[in-house]
Design an enzyme around this catalytic site. Sequence first.
Site, short mmCIF file in Angstrom:
data_model
loop_
_atom_site.label_atom_id
_atom_site.label_comp_id
_atom_site.label_asym_id
_atom_site.label_seq_id
_atom_site.Cartn_x
_atom_site.Cartn_y
_atom_site.Cartn_z
N THR A 195 -12.77 -0.46 -2.31
CA THR A 195 -12.95 -1.68 -1.54
C THR A 195 -14.32 -1.66 -0.89
O THR A 195 -14.94 -0.59 -0.78
CB THR A 195 -11.89 -1.78 -0.44
OG1 THR A 195 -12.07 -0.68 0.47
CG2 THR A 195 -10.47 -1.75 -1.00
N TYR A 235 -1.44 -0.71 9.99
CA TYR A 235 -1.59 -1.02 8.56
C TYR A 235 -0.37 -0.52 7.80
O TYR A 235 0.23 -1.25 6.99
CB TYR A 235 -2.87 -0.38 8.03
CG TYR A 235 -3.12 -0.61 6.56
CD1 TYR A 235 -3.47 -1.87 6.08
CD2 TYR A 235 -3.00 0.43 5.64
CE1 TYR A 235 -3.69 -2.08 4.73
CE2 TYR A 235 -3.22 0.23 4.29
CZ TYR A 235 -3.57 -1.03 3.84
OH TYR A 235 -3.79 -1.23 2.50
N SER A 290 0.84 -1.20 0.00
CA SER A 290 0.00 0.00 0.00
C SER A 290 0.87 1.25 0.00
O SER A 290 1.97 1.25 0.56
CB SER A 290 -0.88 0.02 1.24
OG SER A 290 -1.46 1.29 1.45
N LYS A 302 2.47 -2.91 5.91
CA LYS A 302 2.62 -2.70 4.46
C LYS A 302 4.05 -2.27 4.13
O LYS A 302 4.59 -2.62 3.08
CB LYS A 302 1.59 -1.68 3.96
CG LYS A 302 0.15 -2.22 4.00
CD LYS A 302 0.02 -3.44 3.12
CE LYS A 302 -1.30 -4.14 3.22
NZ LYS A 302 -1.38 -5.36 2.38
#
Lengths: 257, 227
Positions: free
Chosen positions: A194, A160, A147, A164
């Site tokens: 998403t 996150y 990401s 990533k």
Amino acid sequence: MTTAGPLAGQTVLVTGSGGGVGRGLALALAGAGAAVVVAARRPHAGVSVAAEIEGRGGSALPVGCDVTDADQIRAAVDEAIASFGRLDHVVHNASSGRSSVVTDLLEVDRAAWHDHAGVALTALHRVARAAHPHLVKARGSLLVLTSPAGVEGSATLPLYATVKAGQRGAVKALAREWGPAGVRVNGLAPLAMTPALENAYRENPELEARLAAMTPLGRIGDAEQDIGPVAVFLCGPGARYMTGQTIVVSGGRFTAL
Amino acid sequence: VRAETAWSTWSAVVVGGRDTPRSPAARLAEALRRRHVAVEDVREPEPDELAAGCARAAQHAPLRAFVHAHVPAGVVVPTPLVELDDSGWTRVVDESVLAMLTTLQAARRCAEPGATVLVVVPAVGLVGTAGYVASATAGEAQRGLAKSAARAWRSAGISVNVLAAEPADLAPSDEVSVRGNTLSPRGMGDDDGHDRLVDAAMVLLSPDGASTTGVTLVADGGATMLP
């Protein structure tokens, strides 16, 4: 298997492909001729995506696979070989269900870390190990869905961003380690629609326009149409001299790599 | 002269144990002491030890610097990924990140505005190195965590930066084999006796660098030159 397309005759296993970006990648890869192993934590979701692929004339195998379970990863790889006789590429796309949950770094605990890392990092290690002999045999590739947050960090999604970023380190080191065996390893960092983002749009209708305005191309990417072709390229023969790279596909939103 | 004066007015916590005088934490603590900083050593990044270290440091002078130089066993030992089992992976990746997270949280709780957190990570993640997949994963994860903390805490006046160092500099030892294609063969700096890890760390910890945040300084003698 489909006989046309850059991935014709090849098999790709996609983790976390029961929905969201993973579904889009699976559809795109199948559209490029690959037989796709749709590995999904929720078996019914994998069955649905596989049916969608077959409805378009493609070839797919749904496999229930919770990537936090090493046995299920090995079983998914075994099923790919049993069904298609080869495994050319693995796309590790699965990520924690809490990936988009806003978190205060001061409140993060070990359980939250393991929730994120178990899917993004530990599973990457396990997937890579399980697939390695088959990828070597096929001189194939491993593609990791990372990401832009892993490049830039995130004040609101710190774990996150952390996992990533870790994936990018794994991609670079593994590319060097597996390159001599002819196995390529790359990363793909998308900005894509998403289910979580769709929910956020419903709760905050102004969010879509705000996010689009921050993106030079003026919209959030579609997983199949915008991100999928790049995954096809990275798995396909056109990228045969590319390894260790992270490709950001974000409509120009992220340019700092 | 201005910088020397400022160094001496604050205290620091250095995390990472002092098993040997050549450990990164020991070398960094010594360098800070040479600049007249009151340094408290914290051997393990455990919440209670960190809180106690912070309290001791604050008794001397305002607590303005945290150095996380904790290097778990296995980080500097090259192992092909296919030979690395779950416990080996966890020992490097999870322990590295969780230790740093604990330090960051402790630092945020007791830091004053203007404080700097410096995290020392293996440089192998920047360009990748064969045999060091777990270490590269850990190092890049730590950089991602540092950037996230830098973004989250800049409004509070807390800066967070990263120093990327070669394995040979993180654990100078004959046991560190140089198998990768990006590793410099020398540890502990160059022939002129300078310790490149320490030199670079002092740049980031300098009172003049307090407004710099979210950056990574690579201290590998030029082996890695990022775009």
